[in-house]
Design an enzyme around this catalytic site. Sequence first.
Site, PDB file in Angstrom:
ATOM      1  N   ALA A 109       0.766  -1.242   0.000  1.00 32.30           N
ATOM      2  CA  ALA A 109       0.000   0.000   0.000  1.00 32.30           C
ATOM      3  C   ALA A 109       0.801   1.298   0.000  1.00 32.30           C
ATOM      4  CB  ALA A 109      -0.957   0.009   1.197  1.00 32.30           C
ATOM      5  N   ALA A 110       2.055   1.302   0.460  1.00 31.54           N
ATOM      6  CA  ALA A 110       2.792   2.571   0.564  1.00 31.54           C
ATOM      7  C   ALA A 110       3.065   3.128  -0.833  1.00 31.54           C
ATOM      8  CB  ALA A 110       4.101   2.345   1.321  1.00 31.54           C
ATOM      9  N   PRO A 111       3.076   4.460  -0.950  1.00 35.63           N
ATOM     10  CA  PRO A 111       2.924   5.462   0.104  1.00 35.63           C
ATOM     11  C   PRO A 111       1.484   5.828   0.450  1.00 35.63           C
ATOM     12  CG  PRO A 111       3.461   6.536  -1.953  1.00 35.63           C
ATOM     13  CD  PRO A 111       3.505   5.071  -2.244  1.00 35.63           C
ATOM     14  N   GLY A 113      -1.329   6.314  -2.110  1.00 34.72           N
ATOM     15  CA  GLY A 113      -2.198   6.893  -3.124  1.00 34.72           C
ATOM     16  C   GLY A 113      -3.409   6.036  -3.415  1.00 34.72           C
ATOM     17  N   GLU A 132       1.912  -2.672   4.306  1.00 38.02           N
ATOM     18  CA  GLU A 132       3.191  -2.394   3.663  1.00 38.02           C
ATOM     19  C   GLU A 132       4.274  -3.165   4.399  1.00 38.02           C
ATOM     20  OE1 GLU A 132       6.278  -1.684   1.647  1.00 38.02           O
ATOM     21  OE2 GLU A 132       4.368  -0.904   0.887  1.00 38.02           O
ATOM     22  N   ARG A 137       8.379   2.516   5.117  1.00 38.90           N
ATOM     23  CA  ARG A 137       7.371   2.926   4.131  1.00 38.90           C
ATOM     24  C   ARG A 137       5.969   2.853   4.723  1.00 38.90           C
ATOM     25  NH1 ARG A 137       7.945   3.109  -1.198  1.00 38.90           N
ATOM     26  NH2 ARG A 137       6.190   1.703  -1.612  1.00 38.90           N
ATOM     27  N   ASP A 177      -0.795  -3.763  -5.769  1.00 33.76           N
ATOM     28  CA  ASP A 177       0.045  -2.862  -6.567  1.00 33.76           C
ATOM     29  C   ASP A 177       1.483  -3.266  -6.269  1.00 33.76           C
ATOM     30  OD1 ASP A 177       0.523  -0.654  -8.321  1.00 33.76           O
ATOM     31  OD2 ASP A 177       1.118   0.514  -6.565  1.00 33.76           O
ATOM     32  N   CYS A 230       3.797  -0.528 -12.174  1.00 30.89           N
ATOM     33  CA  CYS A 230       4.164   0.660 -12.951  1.00 30.89           C
ATOM     34  C   CYS A 230       5.347   0.323 -13.859  1.00 30.89           C
ATOM     35  CB  CYS A 230       4.473   1.851 -12.054  1.00 30.89           C
ATOM     36  SG  CYS A 230       5.850   1.619 -10.916  1.00 30.89           S
TER      37      CYS A 230
END
Length: 429
Positions: A109-111, A113, A132, A137, A177, A230
Amino acid sequence: MNLPEEFIIRMQKRLGAAYPAFLRCYDAPPVRGVRANLLKLSAEAFAALAPFAGERVPWAEGGFYTAAEKVGHSPAWHAGLFYAQEPSAMCAAPLLAVKPGERVLDLCAAPGGKTTQLAAAMRGEGVLVANEYVFDRARILSQNVERLGVRNAAVVSADPAALAARLPQYFDKILVDAPCSGEGMFRRDETAIAEWSVQNVERCIVRQREILDSAAQMLAGGGTLVYSTCTFERGENEDQVAQFLVRHSDFVLREQHLLLPHEVRGEGHFAAVLQRTDGERCDAPPFPQTRNAAAERAFAAFAEEFFVRIPAGRLTAAGDRLYLLPAGLPALAGNVLRAGLELGTFDAKRFTPAHALAMAVSADEVRSRFELSDAECVRWLRGETLSREGRGWGIVAWRGHSLGLCKAVGGVLKNHYPKGLRDSRVVLG
């Protein structure tokens, strides 16, 4: 931009005739975005308040493009009215389609968003667990959850496998993520370029596989899992999803998207929506409640004077801190940094409210509210006191939104904005 040679070779092979258009993107500056905190205000209200909010991001409610490089010194940031988030990264959370009242896990989950994006969709109802693995973090994650006023989230730092052992088939929705090779960060972070290697890609693939398998254990039957990265690397994206489906025959792929910077206005992202077609929805033991009768009495006395309506819920003590637990919060694994809403501390004599409490309440929920002008807001965020008549604890507000706690004594508003958050470079424009 000095891109890694092996990365160039891989992207040429992946994109073919589209590669020159992709490469030209690296001559342009990175795309930036901000996302309105829909827990506190509408997208329209945010756009009217924030001069740096530009065109809308089409795939994210409340998302805006911005030309501003730094927005963290604005009063709107301090009031938790928005989160600075790269536009492509806003695509994953909406695909999960969370609803108020559900059990939701953000596993990496960090940071914060995507966590805060999910929280906005939940409207304070249900259980949101934000995990996290890296503890430092996780601290940043917890700070962002606090700033944006999320009431129903627990922030933990646990190995995904440990969470899976504790919470099998528990969550309705899970977002993964995953840690990745970060190719979508090249334009905005030179460190991502320096750290890229084929070996790191392979390490990421292994770690992603482990995390996904843990997530699969925690998803209830009929539940939805969104996997995102990403990066543009096929092994971390489409191939990772395909291999997951081989290992987990009770999952199906509903949709997947690869956002590339020469095709969309953003840095790039990958997201896949997976659904579990079989299995049960299991419950779990409740989060352990530690009672502190003296602290609860002190909070009750404070709440009678502070709130228009006292919030309901289970209270628990952690050391000298008192928390309001989200309804249905299960027992968790790992280090729990935040268990719902931090109410304040009790030192055996008096109750002192927490900044998190001020960030989570709206201005009309408290009895004593002091609206600040723009000039007073600048002074307040620098840590100054102000001259106002009143008595006892209250909040200060900027344009109707809570900025933090104050205490009125003898015609003076004592400043309780946390010293670590005070800002000598506040920008109103």
